[in-house]
Enzyme design. Structure first.
Site, PDB file in Angstrom:
ATOM      1  N   CYS A  95     107.021  -1.785  14.623  1.00 31.72           N
ATOM      2  CA  CYS A  95     105.856  -1.420  13.820  1.00 31.72           C
ATOM      3  C   CYS A  95     104.731  -2.457  13.862  1.00 31.72           C
ATOM      4  O   CYS A  95     103.564  -2.126  14.034  1.00 31.72           O
ATOM      5  CB  CYS A  95     106.291  -1.183  12.380  1.00 31.72           C
ATOM      6  SG  CYS A  95     107.467  -2.402  11.786  1.00 31.72           S
ATOM      7  N   GLN A 101     104.555  -8.263   5.982  1.00 30.72           N
ATOM      8  CA  GLN A 101     105.218  -6.986   6.238  1.00 30.72           C
ATOM      9  C   GLN A 101     105.796  -6.349   4.976  1.00 30.72           C
ATOM     10  O   GLN A 101     106.419  -7.019   4.144  1.00 30.72           O
ATOM     11  CB  GLN A 101     106.304  -7.167   7.302  1.00 30.72           C
ATOM     12  CG  GLN A 101     105.695  -7.590   8.627  1.00 30.72           C
ATOM     13  CD  GLN A 101     106.672  -7.698   9.782  1.00 30.72           C
ATOM     14  OE1 GLN A 101     106.532  -8.589  10.587  1.00 30.72           O
ATOM     15  NE2 GLN A 101     107.630  -6.797   9.884  1.00 30.72           N
ATOM     16  N   ARG A 108     107.906 -11.180   5.048  1.00 33.54           N
ATOM     17  CA  ARG A 108     108.045  -9.991   4.189  1.00 33.54           C
ATOM     18  C   ARG A 108     107.292 -10.255   2.888  1.00 33.54           C
ATOM     19  O   ARG A 108     107.478 -11.316   2.264  1.00 33.54           O
ATOM     20  CB  ARG A 108     109.528  -9.750   3.892  1.00 33.54           C
ATOM     21  CG  ARG A 108     109.815  -8.473   3.157  1.00 33.54           C
ATOM     22  CD  ARG A 108     109.769  -7.232   4.009  1.00 33.54           C
ATOM     23  NE  ARG A 108     110.791  -7.222   5.044  1.00 33.54           N
ATOM     24  CZ  ARG A 108     110.690  -6.533   6.182  1.00 33.54           C
ATOM     25  NH1 ARG A 108     109.627  -5.801   6.438  1.00 33.54           N
ATOM     26  NH2 ARG A 108     111.652  -6.582   7.083  1.00 33.54           N
ATOM     27  N   HIS A 135     102.010  -2.722   6.728  1.00 32.79           N
ATOM     28  CA  HIS A 135     102.099  -4.070   7.285  1.00 32.79           C
ATOM     29  C   HIS A 135     100.676  -4.599   7.492  1.00 32.79           C
ATOM     30  O   HIS A 135      99.814  -3.891   8.025  1.00 32.79           O
ATOM     31  CB  HIS A 135     102.799  -4.044   8.644  1.00 32.79           C
ATOM     32  CG  HIS A 135     104.288  -3.870   8.568  1.00 32.79           C
ATOM     33  ND1 HIS A 135     104.983  -3.736   7.390  1.00 32.79           N
ATOM     34  CD2 HIS A 135     105.221  -3.824   9.557  1.00 32.79           C
ATOM     35  CE1 HIS A 135     106.279  -3.613   7.646  1.00 32.79           C
ATOM     36  NE2 HIS A 135     106.453  -3.657   8.954  1.00 32.79           N
TER      37      HIS A 135
HETATM   38  N1  HSE Z   1     111.231  -4.520  11.941  1.00 37.72           N
HETATM   39  C1  HSE Z   1     110.155  -4.066  11.118  1.00 37.72           C
HETATM   40  C2  HSE Z   1     110.209  -4.719   9.772  1.00 37.72           C
HETATM   41  C3  HSE Z   1     110.100  -2.610  10.923  1.00 37.72           C
HETATM   42  O1  HSE Z   1     111.251  -5.289   9.441  1.00 37.72           O
HETATM   43  O2  HSE Z   1     109.238  -4.665   9.038  1.00 37.72           O
HETATM   44  C4  HSE Z   1     110.480  -1.745  12.071  1.00 37.72           C
HETATM   45  O3  HSE Z   1     109.624  -1.803  13.183  1.00 37.72           O
END
Ligand code: HSE
Length: 376
Positions: free
Chosen positions: A135, A162, A267, A274
């Site tokens: 993503c 994210q 995160r 994102h």
């Molecule tokens: N790996 C990505 C995430 C989402 O952890 O935000 C999937 O593409």
């Protein structure tokens, strides 16, 4: 009639895919069969045509009757089924949202507004495996597509913010449960007009450190905090999510000489968008107005947000972008590091362009090509 089998259509990405396909009236010109790993014989999705009971997603014989299989079921399913299907000689199209086959030589990572040429070439040469990208990578490429196409990028560093959705549906629920828990724990302070911010902070910090917050999925609190680690460690101090930045971006673009892409993936407590803070080293000093023109002409979904407070806080946030296909890019300016250093900020919906939309579109592209399905 062409047969398309859908697996994993009920999960989060699969549900967004179904919604988008309904919205775009995509279920036309082929027979749709819906599969399940856990509810064989159960009811399929609600569509405006009769849907037969759910088929067994582990039945290789039935799967091999499909011209196209679209799966959002996840990497374990792909690893368990795909090699056997191919080994048995199945030559249909495998369209997959999971990462398992992304870097395989027999697959193409799809993001057609960015790599339609790569896709067209692959269809012509008989490639039958098409996989959605990570993503963050897809959203970064959607935002910077124009500059990549103009071949003016020397390298990109992306610092990501994210959303919980990238970690999964349970994580989104856990984030809000954490917020709820925190709010509840400080109710008396919030409701007392005489209380101070420091009292509130002290209560919240104590609660965050208490071990009482629900954190089965994230492992630690995300609400009122952040987590600067996504996925597992790989070589060179990177996480796998960070490694994907360079590996997948270059595969998507089909570059002969790889363009370095690197950064730290974090995160944050957004729900499904994102965001990324980008540093771009340009090969030459391209004026800012030219950069904006190049970026905005790349495709219809990218939108330049003027670099001022009012536009930025209105148009360049997860709050605004959630559930939408636009990919805004703003805060664009040359850095004090020098005229070849550009910085920018971009936001994109992780479940749309970051997951379901490239899958929806490649299905249409494959069907339209007709290749291997009687039209060529
Ligand atoms: N790996 C990505 C995430 C989402 O952890 O935000 C999937 O593409």
């Amino acid at each position: 009639m062409i047969k398309v089998g859908f697996v994993g259509w009920r999960g989060m990405v699969g549900s967004v895919l179904m919604e988008r396909m309904k919205e775009e009236k995509d279920f036309k010109g082929y027979e749709s069969l819906f599969f399940s790993t856990s509810n064989v014989g159960g009811e399929g999705p609600e569509l405006d045509f009769p849907v037969p009971p759910l088929q067994d997603a582990n039945d290789l014989n039935l799967l091999s009757k499909m011209d196209i299989i679209v799966t959002c079921q996840g990497g374990d399913y792909t690893n368990g089924i795909y090699p056997d299907l191919r080994k048995e000689g199945w030559s249909g199209y495998w369209i997959d949202a999971a990462s398992a086959l992304r870097m395989s030589d027999e697959s193409v990572i799809v993001l057609d507004p960015v790599n339609r040429k790569v896709i067209n070439k692959a269809l012509k040469t008989g490639i039958k495996t098409y996989v959605g990208g990570n993503c963050t990578v897809s959203l970064m490429l959607m935002a910077l597509a124009g500059l990549f196409k103009a071949k003016v990028i020397e390298w990109v560093s992306s610092m990501t913010y994210q959303a919980a959705s990238g970690a999964g549906a349970k994580n989104m629920q856990e984030l809000i449960r954490q917020m709820f828990h925190l709010t509840n724990s400080a109710k008396d302070i919030i409701n007392n007009p005489a209380s101070t911010a420091l009292e509130l902070d002290s209560r919240i910090t104590d609660e965050l450190r208490s071990g009482r917050l629900p954190a089965e999925n994230f492992g630690v609190p995300l609400a009122a905090s952040l987590i600067p680690w996504i996925d597992k460690a790989v070589a060179n101090g990177q996480t796998r999510e960070e490694w994907k930045g360079g590996a997948e971006a270059n595969k998507i673009l089909g570059t002969k000489t790889p363009i370095p892409v690197d950064g730290i993936c974090v995160r944050v407590s957004a729900m499904r968008c994102h965001s990324q803070g980008l540093t771009v080293k340009l090969k030459k000093d391209v004026p800012l107005d030219e950069i904006q023109a190049i970026l905005s002409s790349a495709h219809e979904w990218v939108k330049i947000v003027p670099n001022n407070k009012e536009d930025t806080i209105r148009d360049l946030t997860p709050v605004t972008v959630s559930g939408k296909l636009i990919v805004p890019i703003g805060r664009l300016h040359k850095m004090t590091l020098g005229p070849k250093f550009l910085t920018a900020f971009t936001v994109g919906d992780q479940l749309l362009w970051g997951a379901a939309e490239p899958i929806r579109r490649i299905l249409k592209i494959v069907l339209e090509s007709g290749k291997g399905m009687g039209k060529d």
